[in-house]
Design an enzyme around this catalytic site. Sequence first.
Site, PDB file in Angstrom:
ATOM      1  N   SER A   7       3.062   6.328  -3.217  1.00 67.43           N
ATOM      2  CA  SER A   7       2.733   5.099  -3.936  1.00 67.43           C
ATOM      3  C   SER A   7       2.089   5.406  -5.280  1.00 67.43           C
ATOM      4  O   SER A   7       1.038   6.044  -5.363  1.00 67.43           O
ATOM      5  CB  SER A   7       1.770   4.239  -3.108  1.00 67.43           C
ATOM      6  OG  SER A   7       1.341   3.148  -3.880  1.00 67.43           O
ATOM      7  N   HIS A  32       7.186   4.163  -4.212  1.00 66.14           N
ATOM      8  CA  HIS A  32       6.668   2.814  -3.946  1.00 66.14           C
ATOM      9  C   HIS A  32       5.830   2.368  -5.140  1.00 66.14           C
ATOM     10  O   HIS A  32       4.934   3.092  -5.586  1.00 66.14           O
ATOM     11  CB  HIS A  32       5.822   2.854  -2.671  1.00 66.14           C
ATOM     12  CG  HIS A  32       5.359   1.519  -2.194  1.00 66.14           C
ATOM     13  ND1 HIS A  32       6.169   0.633  -1.516  1.00 66.14           N
ATOM     14  CD2 HIS A  32       4.147   0.913  -2.287  1.00 66.14           C
ATOM     15  CE1 HIS A  32       5.486  -0.450  -1.211  1.00 66.14           C
ATOM     16  NE2 HIS A  32       4.250  -0.318  -1.671  1.00 66.14           N
ATOM     17  N   ASP A  34       3.481  -0.665  -6.564  1.00 66.98           N
ATOM     18  CA  ASP A  34       2.716  -1.853  -6.178  1.00 66.98           C
ATOM     19  C   ASP A  34       2.415  -2.731  -7.379  1.00 66.98           C
ATOM     20  O   ASP A  34       1.763  -2.292  -8.331  1.00 66.98           O
ATOM     21  CB  ASP A  34       1.376  -1.423  -5.557  1.00 66.98           C
ATOM     22  CG  ASP A  34       1.556  -0.859  -4.168  1.00 66.98           C
ATOM     23  OD1 ASP A  34       2.193  -1.529  -3.339  1.00 66.98           O
ATOM     24  OD2 ASP A  34       1.060   0.252  -3.915  1.00 66.98           O
ATOM     25  N   MET A  36       0.457  -6.057  -8.471  1.00 72.02           N
ATOM     26  CA  MET A  36      -0.581  -7.007  -8.031  1.00 72.02           C
ATOM     27  C   MET A  36      -0.908  -7.952  -9.183  1.00 72.02           C
ATOM     28  O   MET A  36      -1.045  -7.508 -10.320  1.00 72.02           O
ATOM     29  CB  MET A  36      -1.835  -6.240  -7.615  1.00 72.02           C
ATOM     30  CG  MET A  36      -1.576  -5.199  -6.536  1.00 72.02           C
ATOM     31  SD  MET A  36      -3.113  -4.436  -6.003  1.00 72.02           S
ATOM     32  CE  MET A  36      -2.482  -3.173  -4.894  1.00 72.02           C
ATOM     33  N   HIS A  65       6.977  -3.435  -4.682  1.00 72.22           N
ATOM     34  CA  HIS A  65       6.265  -4.305  -3.742  1.00 72.22           C
ATOM     35  C   HIS A  65       5.495  -5.355  -4.544  1.00 72.22           C
ATOM     36  O   HIS A  65       4.484  -5.039  -5.174  1.00 72.22           O
ATOM     37  CB  HIS A  65       5.320  -3.403  -2.917  1.00 72.22           C
ATOM     38  CG  HIS A  65       4.456  -4.128  -1.944  1.00 72.22           C
ATOM     39  ND1 HIS A  65       3.375  -3.533  -1.326  1.00 72.22           N
ATOM     40  CD2 HIS A  65       4.500  -5.409  -1.472  1.00 72.22           C
ATOM     41  CE1 HIS A  65       2.802  -4.404  -0.523  1.00 72.22           C
ATOM     42  NE2 HIS A  65       3.451  -5.540  -0.596  1.00 72.22           N
ATOM     43  N   MET A  67       3.062  -8.056  -4.821  1.00 73.40           N
ATOM     44  CA  MET A  67       1.931  -8.779  -4.223  1.00 73.40           C
ATOM     45  C   MET A  67       1.536  -9.851  -5.232  1.00 73.40           C
ATOM     46  O   MET A  67       0.581  -9.706  -6.003  1.00 73.40           O
ATOM     47  CB  MET A  67       0.788  -7.795  -3.934  1.00 73.40           C
ATOM     48  CG  MET A  67       1.051  -6.930  -2.713  1.00 73.40           C
ATOM     49  SD  MET A  67       0.025  -5.457  -2.643  1.00 73.40           S
ATOM     50  CE  MET A  67       1.006  -4.368  -3.663  1.00 73.40           C
ATOM     51  N   MET A 136       2.402  -4.476   6.458  1.00 67.78           N
ATOM     52  CA  MET A 136       1.142  -3.992   5.865  1.00 67.78           C
ATOM     53  C   MET A 136       0.217  -3.504   6.979  1.00 67.78           C
ATOM     54  O   MET A 136       0.001  -4.215   7.971  1.00 67.78           O
ATOM     55  CB  MET A 136       0.443  -5.111   5.075  1.00 67.78           C
ATOM     56  CG  MET A 136       1.143  -5.560   3.807  1.00 67.78           C
ATOM     57  SD  MET A 136       1.513  -4.254   2.623  1.00 67.78           S
ATOM     58  CE  MET A 136      -0.096  -3.542   2.318  1.00 67.78           C
ATOM     59  N   ASP A 174       2.734   0.234   5.257  1.00 70.61           N
ATOM     60  CA  ASP A 174       2.059   0.404   3.968  1.00 70.61           C
ATOM     61  C   ASP A 174       0.554   0.240   4.140  1.00 70.61           C
ATOM     62  O   ASP A 174       0.076  -0.851   4.448  1.00 70.61           O
ATOM     63  CB  ASP A 174       2.608  -0.652   2.990  1.00 70.61           C
ATOM     64  CG  ASP A 174       2.086  -0.480   1.576  1.00 70.61           C
ATOM     65  OD1 ASP A 174       1.378   0.506   1.301  1.00 70.61           O
ATOM     66  OD2 ASP A 174       2.408  -1.355   0.736  1.00 70.61           O
TER      67      ASP A 174
HETATM   68  C1  DX5 Z   1      -2.062  -1.635  -0.862  1.00 69.29           C
HETATM   69  C2  DX5 Z   1      -0.747  -1.182  -1.422  1.00 69.29           C
HETATM   70  C3  DX5 Z   1      -0.353   0.165  -0.939  1.00 69.29           C
HETATM   71  C4  DX5 Z   1      -1.228   1.295  -1.400  1.00 69.29           C
HETATM   72  C5  DX5 Z   1      -1.303   2.261  -0.266  1.00 69.29           C
HETATM   73  O1  DX5 Z   1      -2.278  -2.954  -1.197  1.00 69.29           O
HETATM   74  O2  DX5 Z   1       0.295  -2.078  -1.086  1.00 69.29           O
HETATM   75  O3  DX5 Z   1       1.012   0.446  -1.261  1.00 69.29           O
HETATM   76  O4  DX5 Z   1      -0.769   1.962  -2.528  1.00 69.29           O
HETATM   77  O5  DX5 Z   1      -2.239   3.226  -0.569  1.00 69.29           O
HETATM   78  P1  DX5 Z   1      -2.877   4.164   0.541  1.00 69.29           P
HETATM   79  O6  DX5 Z   1      -1.750   4.987   1.114  1.00 69.29           O
HETATM   80  O7  DX5 Z   1      -3.864   4.987  -0.206  1.00 69.29           O
HETATM   81  O8  DX5 Z   1      -3.498   3.275   1.578  1.00 69.29           O
HETATM   82 ZN    ZN Z   2       2.513  -1.441  -1.338  1.00 71.20          ZN
END
Ligand code: DX5
Ligand code: ZN
Length: 222
Positions: A7, A32, A34, A36, A65, A67, A136, A174
Amino acid sequence: MAVIAPSLLSADFTRMGEEVREIESAGARVLHIDIMDGHFVPNLTFGYSMVKALRPLTDMIFDVHLMMTDPINYIEDFAKAGSDVITVHTECRSDAGQCIDLIHRCGVKAGLSIKPKTAPDALFPYLGRIEQILVMTVEPGFGGQSMIPECLDKIAVIHSECASRGLTVPVMIDGGVNASNVQTAAKAGADMMVAGNAVFGAKDRAAAFRELCGLSDTGLIH
Ligand code: DX5
Ligand code: ZN
């Protein structure tokens, strides 16, 4: 063996290009990413311009992903920027079905995600229309949290519902994946696992990535 997807959230933001190249050389096939929005989750990351900037550097699958409260407004931008898979949440404000259709119209694979408190049933109306499921295993918003192990129980429920409909949909988990729980997660049926801190938090990213890949090998074929 499960697919380990590093990620980007946990990468060194001052060296994004090098981080991506390093992890690809280590053998990673899926990155991956993320996104946000500071509303669906209490944190901000980066936008589609990051996806666009990294796209020419690598052949890795960009697993994006979202969010976001209203992902429908950004799907086309993320698709054009070079996403290969775009995942939205069942809990978002946009209509999940419309998001899935738009993702497909953009020529991208669609994923659907559930947060830890959401039952797997929330995914069921969309089975047959999605190419990936994201369970998740932490509350979304931040990397580096501890896995909520109970979330792994959802994987078998999802696999069995898919099987009863004659479908095979890969289930990705995840949040909080590390060397001490990757084996348990693989045995629980996770086909793919996101790993942020466990990979980019290590000095030797390649060694950390390969260790997770090796540990996820249960000899089982899902
Ligand atoms: C959390 C993200 C994850 C995050 C995971 O909200 O969606 O993808 O990057 O990170 P680790 O593996 O450190 O929990
Ligand atoms: Zn994620």
